[in-house]
Design a protein around this motif. Structure first.
Motif, PDB file in Angstrom:
ATOM      1  N   LEU A 125      26.922   7.395  15.789  1.00 44.95           N
ATOM      2  CA  LEU A 125      27.445   8.755  15.833  1.00 44.95           C
ATOM      3  C   LEU A 125      28.956   8.690  15.723  1.00 44.95           C
ATOM      4  CD1 LEU A 125      24.573   9.385  16.843  1.00 44.95           C
ATOM      5  CD2 LEU A 125      25.569  11.002  18.463  1.00 44.95           C
ATOM      6  N   GLY A 126      29.501   9.427  14.746  1.00 45.11           N
ATOM      7  CA  GLY A 126      30.943   9.437  14.548  1.00 45.11           C
ATOM      8  C   GLY A 126      31.651  10.187  15.650  1.00 45.11           C
ATOM      9  N   PRO A 127      32.948   9.976  15.783  1.00 44.54           N
ATOM     10  CA  PRO A 127      33.713  10.682  16.828  1.00 44.54           C
ATOM     11  C   PRO A 127      33.716  12.181  16.600  1.00 44.54           C
ATOM     12  CG  PRO A 127      35.180   9.562  15.290  1.00 44.54           C
ATOM     13  CD  PRO A 127      33.790   9.100  14.961  1.00 44.54           C
ATOM     14  N   ARG A 128      33.552  12.923  17.661  1.00 47.41           N
ATOM     15  CA  ARG A 128      33.580  14.385  17.563  1.00 47.41           C
ATOM     16  C   ARG A 128      34.991  14.866  17.280  1.00 47.41           C
ATOM     17  NH1 ARG A 128      29.386  17.450  18.791  1.00 47.41           N
ATOM     18  NH2 ARG A 128      27.600  16.625  19.933  1.00 47.41           N
ATOM     19  N   ASP A 154      45.565  18.780  13.169  1.00 49.17           N
ATOM     20  CA  ASP A 154      46.691  18.226  13.906  1.00 49.17           C
ATOM     21  C   ASP A 154      46.488  16.748  14.218  1.00 49.17           C
ATOM     22  OD1 ASP A 154      44.592  18.642  15.631  1.00 49.17           O
ATOM     23  OD2 ASP A 154      45.822  19.395  17.278  1.00 49.17           O
ATOM     24  N   LYS A 155      45.307  16.218  13.936  1.00 49.69           N
ATOM     25  CA  LYS A 155      45.023  14.803  14.175  1.00 49.69           C
ATOM     26  C   LYS A 155      44.794  14.047  12.875  1.00 49.69           C
ATOM     27  CE  LYS A 155      43.094  15.851  18.700  1.00 49.69           C
ATOM     28  NZ  LYS A 155      41.904  15.873  19.555  1.00 49.69           N
ATOM     29  N   THR A 295      22.940   1.457  24.309  1.00 48.75           N
ATOM     30  CA  THR A 295      23.993   2.306  23.745  1.00 48.75           C
ATOM     31  C   THR A 295      25.343   1.933  24.333  1.00 48.75           C
ATOM     32  OG1 THR A 295      23.673   3.997  25.455  1.00 48.75           O
ATOM     33  CG2 THR A 295      22.442   4.281  23.415  1.00 48.75           C
ATOM     34  N   THR A 296      26.363   2.166  23.551  1.00 47.94           N
ATOM     35  CA  THR A 296      27.727   1.983  24.029  1.00 47.94           C
ATOM     36  C   THR A 296      28.626   2.993  23.324  1.00 47.94           C
ATOM     37  OG1 THR A 296      29.514   0.375  24.376  1.00 47.94           O
ATOM     38  CG2 THR A 296      28.337   0.256  22.285  1.00 47.94           C
ATOM     39  N   THR A 297      29.767   3.256  23.905  1.00 49.01           N
ATOM     40  CA  THR A 297      30.686   4.240  23.328  1.00 49.01           C
ATOM     41  C   THR A 297      31.906   3.537  22.741  1.00 49.01           C
ATOM     42  OG1 THR A 297      31.808   4.520  25.459  1.00 49.01           O
ATOM     43  CG2 THR A 297      29.999   6.040  24.948  1.00 49.01           C
ATOM     44  N   TYR A 298      32.578   4.226  21.851  1.00 48.58           N
ATOM     45  CA  TYR A 298      33.873   3.763  21.354  1.00 48.58           C
ATOM     46  C   TYR A 298      34.804   4.963  21.324  1.00 48.58           C
ATOM     47  CZ  TYR A 298      32.351   5.742  16.862  1.00 48.58           C
ATOM     48  OH  TYR A 298      31.911   6.586  15.874  1.00 48.58           O
ATOM     49  N   TYR A 303      41.387  11.005  18.635  1.00 49.40           N
ATOM     50  CA  TYR A 303      40.531  11.564  17.585  1.00 49.40           C
ATOM     51  C   TYR A 303      39.101  11.795  18.047  1.00 49.40           C
ATOM     52  CZ  TYR A 303      44.466  10.145  14.706  1.00 49.40           C
ATOM     53  OH  TYR A 303      45.721   9.995  14.182  1.00 49.40           O
ATOM     54  N   GLY A 304      38.749  11.320  19.222  1.00 46.34           N
ATOM     55  CA  GLY A 304      37.415  11.594  19.737  1.00 46.34           C
ATOM     56  C   GLY A 304      36.645  10.336  20.099  1.00 46.34           C
ATOM     57  N   LYS A 305      35.512  10.560  20.738  1.00 49.81           N
ATOM     58  CA  LYS A 305      34.651   9.475  21.190  1.00 49.81           C
ATOM     59  C   LYS A 305      33.338   9.504  20.415  1.00 49.81           C
ATOM     60  CE  LYS A 305      34.439   8.430  25.592  1.00 49.81           C
ATOM     61  NZ  LYS A 305      34.139   8.473  27.045  1.00 49.81           N
TER      62      LYS A 305
END
Length: 342
Positions: A125-128, A154-155, A295-298, A303-305
């Motif tokens: 899943l890409g960053p929101r 703005d990002k 699962t793990t997050t990045y 720019y988001g998680k």
């Protein structure tokens, strides 16, 4: 409480079973570990671990296999991430180090690579980006029938999307739509932009740029993609390698579930911790009682998680999977940061 020897035996049994897929006996454990004890002593310890519910016997062998309780204990207390081999490190660097022009390319390559490295089903899943604010919008005619929509926030530039028009593009319509978007949407978050595209903008398009109604539908879809988590899944066929006992109908239902973005979000999108492992019924899904989900997050700075996940059998090699995921998420974060900065 397990004794030190029981902990060593349980750790060895699970490592050996997840690497070989074969029930493990006392002699195998004796060879693998440095325990100074007889084979009979190891058998007694295995019997005790079985009584405690950490392992179980199979009907076809005198060896033991881990139970779900055993896997849970192993992951929580014994498992150590395995160092990733140099050849795999090089593959990760080569694939994620390539220059890409589209966010979807990064997500697609990531899911495919993660599936190849683990031999399981991979979900990325890409960053929101819904907290980003729109700072500019452009429409660029590439030829008579193709338009590129460029969304600036703005990002950083988060979307360059080319779409095809069913009829020849009128330059005046491009200007009108661009002006409407920049005048009424710039400065708002992408979430608010999505709401206005549903509510206010269609009225303005009909009033000031009625010939661009079809173009508006294509542009709306570009913004919708920007506010949703991009999701990519790869390696669905890998499920066949560890699903011999699943009947055809259940397998069809499982594939249908994996094709549903809503079901995927429900599985992994609420994960906020570094690593989460759900085994069997812990996944809380009838079709996944014989699976494990890691699962793990990045976190890509401001720019988001995002989330990456691996779906495999309960007997997956957890130590190897953890090692790959940890290296993978760090490299993916670096790649995405470079993408945004460009």
């Amino acid at each position: 409480m397990l004794t030190k020897r029981q902990l060593i035996i349980l750790d060895a049994l699970i490592r050996l079973y997840t690497s070989t897929g074969q029930p493990i006996g006392s002699k195998t454990i004796l060879i693998d570990t440095a325990i100074e004890a007889s084979s009979a002593t190891i058998r007694n310890e295995l019997s005790q671990l079985e009584k405690l519910g950490f392992i179980q016997k199979t009907h076809s062998s005198s060896g033991r296999i881990p139970s779900l309780k055993g896997y849970r204990f192993y992951i929580d207390h014994l498992m150590r991430p395995q160092e990733v081999a140099k050849d795999k490190m090089k593959i990760i660097s080569d694939v994620l180090g390539n220059h890409v022009k589209q966010m979807d390319d990064i997500m697609h390559q990531s899911a495919q690579l993660l599936s190849d490295l683990t031999n399981y089903t991979a979900i990325v899943l890409g960053p929101r980006a819904e907290t980003s604010r729109l700072t500019g919008f452009r429409l660029l005619a590439l030829n008579d029938n193709h338009v590129m929509a460029i969304i600036q926030t703005d990002k950083g530039t988060i979307e360059n999307k080319v779409f095809r028009m069913p009829k020849t593009i009128n330059e005046a319509d491009l200007v009108k739509v661009t002006n409407i978007f920049n005048h009424h949407l710039v400065g708002h978050t992408l979430t608010e932009v999505a709401r206005r595209l549903q509510r206010d903008i269609p009225l303005l398009i009909r009033k000031y740029a009625s010939n661009a109604a079809e173009m508006f539908l294509s542009i709306e879809s570009v913004f919708k993609e920007s506010t949703e988590s991009r999701h990519h899944i790869s390696g669905k066929l890998n499920i066949l390698d560890f699903s011999e006992n699943i009947d055809t109908q259940k397998l069809k239902s499982l594939y249908t579930m994996l094709d549903s973005s809503g079901d995927l979000y429900a599985l992994v999108d609420q994960i906020n911790d570094d690593f989460v492992v759900k085994i069997g019924e812990e996944i809380n899904h009838d079709l996944l009682k014989d699976f494990s989900l890691v699962t793990t997050t990045y976190n890509v700075s401001s720019y988001g998680k995002g989330v990456i996940a691996v779906l495999g059998p309960t007997s997956m090699a957890y130590d190897e999977t953890f090692g790959v995921l940890d290296v993978f998420r760090k490299k993916l974060t670096h790649t995405l940061l470079e993408y945004y900065l460009e």
